[in-house]
Design a protein around this motif. Structure first.
Motif, PDB file in Angstrom:
ATOM      1  N   THR A 207       9.360   1.273  -0.077  1.00  0.00           N
ATOM      2  CA  THR A 207       7.968   1.413  -0.505  1.00  0.00           C
ATOM      3  C   THR A 207       7.100   1.962   0.620  1.00  0.00           C
ATOM      4  O   THR A 207       6.172   2.716   0.362  1.00  0.00           O
ATOM      5  CB  THR A 207       7.405   0.066  -0.988  1.00  0.00           C
ATOM      6  OG1 THR A 207       7.645  -0.922   0.011  1.00  0.00           O
ATOM      7  CG2 THR A 207       8.047  -0.366  -2.294  1.00  0.00           C
ATOM      8  N   THR A 211       5.070   5.283   0.118  1.00  0.00           N
ATOM      9  CA  THR A 211       3.598   5.264   0.140  1.00  0.00           C
ATOM     10  C   THR A 211       3.083   6.403   1.009  1.00  0.00           C
ATOM     11  O   THR A 211       2.119   7.087   0.672  1.00  0.00           O
ATOM     12  CB  THR A 211       3.097   3.910   0.675  1.00  0.00           C
ATOM     13  OG1 THR A 211       3.591   2.891  -0.174  1.00  0.00           O
ATOM     14  CG2 THR A 211       1.578   3.861   0.713  1.00  0.00           C
TER      15      THR A 211
ATOM     16  N   VAL B   3      -4.102   3.780   1.327  1.00  0.00           N
ATOM     17  CA  VAL B   3      -2.745   3.800   1.865  1.00  0.00           C
ATOM     18  C   VAL B   3      -2.513   2.555   2.704  1.00  0.00           C
ATOM     19  O   VAL B   3      -1.471   1.910   2.629  1.00  0.00           O
ATOM     20  CB  VAL B   3      -2.511   5.081   2.697  1.00  0.00           C
ATOM     21  CG1 VAL B   3      -1.143   5.048   3.343  1.00  0.00           C
ATOM     22  CG2 VAL B   3      -2.653   6.307   1.812  1.00  0.00           C
ATOM     23  N   GLN B   6      -1.980  -0.269   0.367  1.00  0.00           N
ATOM     24  CA  GLN B   6      -0.657  -0.202  -0.260  1.00  0.00           C
ATOM     25  C   GLN B   6       0.425  -0.647   0.720  1.00  0.00           C
ATOM     26  O   GLN B   6       1.325  -1.394   0.370  1.00  0.00           O
ATOM     27  CB  GLN B   6      -0.376   1.233  -0.739  1.00  0.00           C
ATOM     28  CG  GLN B   6       0.928   1.376  -1.481  1.00  0.00           C
ATOM     29  CD  GLN B   6       0.884   0.688  -2.835  1.00  0.00           C
ATOM     30  OE1 GLN B   6       0.103   1.023  -3.704  1.00  0.00           O
ATOM     31  NE2 GLN B   6       1.712  -0.343  -3.006  1.00  0.00           N
ATOM     32  N   GLN B   7       0.321  -0.200   1.976  1.00  0.00           N
ATOM     33  CA  GLN B   7       1.316  -0.603   2.970  1.00  0.00           C
ATOM     34  C   GLN B   7       1.239  -2.097   3.218  1.00  0.00           C
ATOM     35  O   GLN B   7       2.250  -2.755   3.463  1.00  0.00           O
ATOM     36  CB  GLN B   7       1.125   0.158   4.290  1.00  0.00           C
ATOM     37  CG  GLN B   7       1.383   1.661   4.221  1.00  0.00           C
ATOM     38  CD  GLN B   7       2.828   2.030   3.956  1.00  0.00           C
ATOM     39  OE1 GLN B   7       3.596   1.250   3.412  1.00  0.00           O
ATOM     40  NE2 GLN B   7       3.208   3.249   4.293  1.00  0.00           N
ATOM     41  N   ASN B  10       3.057  -3.686   0.340  1.00  0.00           N
ATOM     42  CA  ASN B  10       4.500  -3.488   0.544  1.00  0.00           C
ATOM     43  C   ASN B  10       5.028  -4.477   1.581  1.00  0.00           C
ATOM     44  O   ASN B  10       6.073  -5.103   1.399  1.00  0.00           O
ATOM     45  CB  ASN B  10       4.795  -2.079   1.079  1.00  0.00           C
ATOM     46  CG  ASN B  10       4.339  -0.977   0.147  1.00  0.00           C
ATOM     47  OD1 ASN B  10       4.143  -1.210  -1.038  1.00  0.00           O
ATOM     48  ND2 ASN B  10       4.158   0.217   0.671  1.00  0.00           N
ATOM     49  N   ASP B 135       6.763  -5.619 -17.298  1.00  0.00           N
ATOM     50  CA  ASP B 135       6.638  -4.361 -16.572  1.00  0.00           C
ATOM     51  C   ASP B 135       5.151  -4.048 -16.357  1.00  0.00           C
ATOM     52  O   ASP B 135       4.648  -3.055 -16.839  1.00  0.00           O
ATOM     53  CB  ASP B 135       7.338  -3.258 -17.379  1.00  0.00           C
ATOM     54  CG  ASP B 135       7.634  -2.057 -16.507  1.00  0.00           C
ATOM     55  OD1 ASP B 135       7.392  -2.143 -15.282  1.00  0.00           O
ATOM     56  OD2 ASP B 135       8.097  -1.050 -17.043  1.00  0.00           O
ATOM     57  N   LYS B 139      -3.849  -1.725 -10.689  1.00  0.00           N
ATOM     58  CA  LYS B 139      -4.316  -0.712  -9.743  1.00  0.00           C
ATOM     59  C   LYS B 139      -5.495  -1.269  -8.949  1.00  0.00           C
ATOM     60  O   LYS B 139      -6.402  -1.876  -9.513  1.00  0.00           O
ATOM     61  CB  LYS B 139      -4.800   0.532 -10.496  1.00  0.00           C
ATOM     62  CG  LYS B 139      -3.780   1.132 -11.440  1.00  0.00           C
ATOM     63  CD  LYS B 139      -2.775   1.972 -10.722  1.00  0.00           C
ATOM     64  CE  LYS B 139      -3.385   3.296 -10.302  1.00  0.00           C
ATOM     65  NZ  LYS B 139      -2.386   4.118  -9.596  1.00  0.00           N
ATOM     66  N   SER B 142      -6.241   3.528  -5.473  1.00  0.00           N
ATOM     67  CA  SER B 142      -5.012   4.244  -5.805  1.00  0.00           C
ATOM     68  C   SER B 142      -3.787   3.444  -5.377  1.00  0.00           C
ATOM     69  O   SER B 142      -2.661   3.888  -5.518  1.00  0.00           O
ATOM     70  CB  SER B 142      -5.012   5.634  -5.163  1.00  0.00           C
ATOM     71  OG  SER B 142      -4.769   5.503  -3.784  1.00  0.00           O
ATOM     72  N   SER B 144      -1.186   0.251  -5.845  1.00  0.00           N
ATOM     73  CA  SER B 144      -0.778  -0.495  -7.022  1.00  0.00           C
ATOM     74  C   SER B 144       0.075  -1.686  -6.624  1.00  0.00           C
ATOM     75  O   SER B 144       0.758  -1.676  -5.601  1.00  0.00           O
ATOM     76  CB  SER B 144      -0.020   0.412  -8.000  1.00  0.00           C
ATOM     77  OG  SER B 144       1.031   1.056  -7.338  1.00  0.00           O
ATOM     78  N   SER B 146       2.720  -4.636  -8.473  1.00  0.00           N
ATOM     79  CA  SER B 146       3.424  -4.919  -9.721  1.00  0.00           C
ATOM     80  C   SER B 146       3.562  -6.416  -9.921  1.00  0.00           C
ATOM     81  O   SER B 146       3.342  -7.218  -9.008  1.00  0.00           O
ATOM     82  CB  SER B 146       4.803  -4.264  -9.692  1.00  0.00           C
ATOM     83  OG  SER B 146       5.594  -4.894  -8.724  1.00  0.00           O
ATOM     84  N   GLN B 149       5.841  -8.211  -7.537  1.00  0.00           N
ATOM     85  CA  GLN B 149       5.270  -8.404  -6.197  1.00  0.00           C
ATOM     86  C   GLN B 149       4.311  -9.592  -6.182  1.00  0.00           C
ATOM     87  O   GLN B 149       4.337 -10.405  -5.253  1.00  0.00           O
ATOM     88  CB  GLN B 149       4.542  -7.133  -5.745  1.00  0.00           C
ATOM     89  CG  GLN B 149       5.500  -6.009  -5.405  1.00  0.00           C
ATOM     90  CD  GLN B 149       4.773  -4.753  -4.976  1.00  0.00           C
ATOM     91  OE1 GLN B 149       3.932  -4.239  -5.699  1.00  0.00           O
ATOM     92  NE2 GLN B 149       5.087  -4.256  -3.796  1.00  0.00           N
TER      93      GLN B 149
END
Lengths: 380, 300
Positions: A207, A211, B3, B6-7, B10, B135, B139, B142, B144, B146, B149
């Motif tokens: 990921t 990303t 970003v 998002q990181q 993750n 599933d 958001k 931008s 996301s 799930s 997660q």
């Protein structure tokens, strides 16, 4: 009269026993070096099953030059270190030829050992290094990376006209060789490369790098590595809501890819020679049917067939030269022209490079089946 | 910014299961000064047991949440029992022996479990069925996130909080801490130290089992020898946090996950692991006992 009859019977019997003893004691030994366990166990077991199937068919028809074929397998686990041990073991077992292995790294490690022992080696390893070492005993049974890279760039740049291309690889010699060649071929074709990077195979979490790729907004992501990672990358692209098309190199073609990618598998593109089911040649259809009948399962991938082709070519060489002398077989194989293989007709050049094999791009359908989408000539 | 977010998502997800697995290392070390090298394999065993429950089809196709709960409970209980058996057979007889003997025994147990998994479930990659979990994806800008997660992050935070409460606010937790400080003194106070040690070998693997099943559900694949790499990462997480220290293991797991994500995202994915581990070395140079590791240092 009766005594004479007994004597001649005994002589005949003794002769028969003697020849059958020779027949049993002196088989032609063929080695299989393949990853029977580990990450690529699926592929390795397919190679072994394919070779054993052909050997059994020949033995049932009376053998090769009147001798049985005996198959000896060594599990290299896909690892270079284990491959070197396997190579020495198979050489000690007195093999004539070795079929396999699946990974380029393991094939490379074994290559010099077979060459010193004058043992024919035929592997599907696609790394360009395999034929660069000048080993006269090596014969590649799948098309090399360079052929695949040219086709891939042609598909990405001219076929689908992708505008922003991202390329991802793992650190294996196979995947890196393929991605380097694709990057070069894409540049040669005038494509716009927006990203090129690496993952660590088997680390499962991609990921973070995805990303980063998403932030440069590519319309296609090409991955040159293997299916356990490819399936996960496809699934994690979906999780991150990436709109880019996934295009995978040939090592992504495995039934497990779609299982791992799950719902995200549909629409993914894989570039390879045609899948087993799509091979149009009667020999291939027969082999597929025999394999299913013998093992009750589908072969894992095309590499079961290319390695079988390597074995079939070795058998043809033994038949044509009526000999098991490597000094006669090796030149014959280097001169092989338009051999009708299960994966199409092919020839071998002086470096042991396979020449001739049509690539296709195919799309994974909702039910997990493949549909050829490029080149157009192959879709009809 | 998206970003970065998002990181962060993750990294925290991965950090969640590293932390859960790291707890098992740190609890055992805290009490016995033993690195249980079989711990990573026990956790991955849970992924396989969970997969077997999930694909057994118990309760039919619509069992959904119930089946998932059953998978977690069966995996945690089975691996907890396996942990107790491991302690009794592989470590207890060696408790008075040289420290190295126990380490060798731990490595042997690791290989035993790994190869046992291979023999039972085959050497091939095992794939978790799709559609086990809703599933859903939310958001945030931008970025996301799930459903799986959210489940992993929430589940690991709840379990870590519960463990912290258990160790610091219950009588048995007090006994664990007492045994960690001084086993002989704890024995003199009437604490059954053998039972405390056995309980640590049940609780640690049971938590790790949840972590292992999270790994399986998140990536939807499991292979027999992945216990080694997850065990190694979790072990490192435990060391960064300060081995023997429970909040330290949680912190170490989350930090390791975040380091990995940001190293790959901002520096280079090829250097991801090299950069992560260079950072870890830097932390250990500044704080040799790990970030929260002072109390352990006093004991040694």
């Amino acid at each position: 009269m009766s005594r004479k009859w007994i004597v001649s019977t005994l002589v005949a019997l003794a002769f028969a026993l003697a020849t059958s003893a020779v027949f049993a004691a002196n088989p032609i030994v063929i080695g299989v070096q393949a990853p029977i366990t580990g990450q690529y166990a699926n592929e390795g077991q397919g190679i072994e099953k394919g070779v054993k199937l052909i050997a059994k068919q020949i033995n049932d028809q009376g053998g090769l030059l009147g001798r049985t074929i005996e198959v000896k397998t060594c599990d290299d686990g896909g690892q270079a270190s284990q491959a070197a041990i396997c190579a020495r073991q198979l050489v000690n077992d007195g093999v004539l030829a070795v079929i396999g292995t699946y990974t380029s790294g393991a094939a490379l490690a074994a290559e010099p050992i077979y060459a010193r022992a004058n043992v024919i080696q035929t592997s599907d390893g696609t790394s360009d290094q395999l034929t660069a070492g000048g080993y006269k005993t090596f014969f590649r049974n799948a098309p090399p990376n360079s052929a695949e890279a040219k086709f891939t760039a042609e598909y990405l740049v001219n076929g689908k006209k992708f505008q922003r291309i991202a390329v991802l690889s793992d650190h294996s010699s196979f995947a890196k060789g393929l991605s380097d060649a694709v990057v070069q071929a894409v540049k040669d074709d005038g494509g716009n490369l927006v990203y090129s990077g690496f993952i660590t195979a088997g680390s499962q979490d991609y990921t973070a790098v995805l990303t980063k790729i998403k932030s440069v907004n590519p319309d296609v992501l090409y991955f040159s590595g293997y299916y356990p990672d490819g399936g996960l990358i496809r699934a994690q692209m979906e999780q991150l809501d990436m709109g880019a098309t996934f295009v995978g190199g040939d090592a992504n073609q495995n039934v497990a890819f779609a299982k791992i990618a799950g719902n995200a598998a549909k629409g993914a593109i894989i570039i390879n020679v045609p899948s087993p089911d799509n091979l149009p040649y009667p020999e291939a259809k027969q082999f597929l049917a025999d394999y299913k009948a013998a093992y009750g399962q589908e072969p894992p991938s095309i590499y079961t067939f290319t390695n079988a082709d390597g074995f079939r070519a070795v058998i043809a060489a033994v038949k044509a030269t009526q000999s098991t002398d490597p000094a006669k077989l090796i030149p014959w194989l280097h001169d092989l022209k338009d051999f009708q293989g299960l994966t199409g007709t092919f020839s071998w050049d002086a470096t042991g490079e396979r020449i001739g094999s049509p690539f296709t791009a195919f799309e994974i359908q909702a039910d997990g089946s493949y549909k050829i989408v490029y080149p157009e000539s192959a879709t009809q | 910014m998206d970003v970065v977010l998002q990181q962060f998502i993750n990294g925290v997800t991965v950090g969640g299961f590293y932390a859960l697995i790291a707890l098992g290392y740190t609890m055992v070390y805290g009490v016995l000064k033993l690195i249980n090298f079989a711990h990573g394999d026990l956790c991955i065993l849970a992924a396989f047991i969970g997969l077997t429950v999930l694909t057994s089809g118990l309760g039919g196709a619509n069992a959904g949440a119930l089946l998932l709960a059953a998978a977690f409970i069966v995996a945690a209980v089975a691996v907890g029992i396996a942990g107790a058996v491991l302690e009794f057979t592989a470590y207890r007889p060696l408790r008075k022996a040289h420290r190295l003997s126990a380490v060798v025994s731990a490595l042997g147990a690791s290989m035993l479990i790994e190869n046992g998994i291979m023999l039972i479930w085959s050497p091939q990659v095992q794939v978790f069925p799709a559609n086990l979990l809703p599933d859903l994806t939310w958001k945030i800008g931008s970025a996301s996130i799930s459903f799986v997660q959210v489940m992993i992050i929430a589940g690991s935070l709840i379990l870590m909080a519960a463990l912290y409460f258990y160790v610091h606010h219950t009588r048995f937790g007090t006994a664990i801490r007492a045994a960690a400080i001084d086993q002989d003194a704890a024995r003199l106070m009437g604490i059954n130290v053998n039972r405390v040690i056995a309980s640590v070998f049940v609780v640690g693997p049971a938590l790790g089992a949840v972590g292992g099943l999270f790994v399986g559900l998140y990536y939807r694949e499991a292979y027999f020898n992945m216990g080694w790499i997850y065990g190694l990462n979790a072990f490192i997480a435990a060391i960064i946090g300060g081995i023997g220290n429970i909040p330290g293991a949680m912190l170490g797991g989350l930090l390791l996950g975040l380091f990995n994500a940001f190293a790959a995202g901002y520096v280079s994915s090829s250097w991801q692991e090299a950069i992560t581990f260079a950072l870890l070395i830097a932390i250990l140079l500044v704080r040799p006992t790990g970030i929260l590791g002072e109390r352990v240092a006093e004991k040694i």
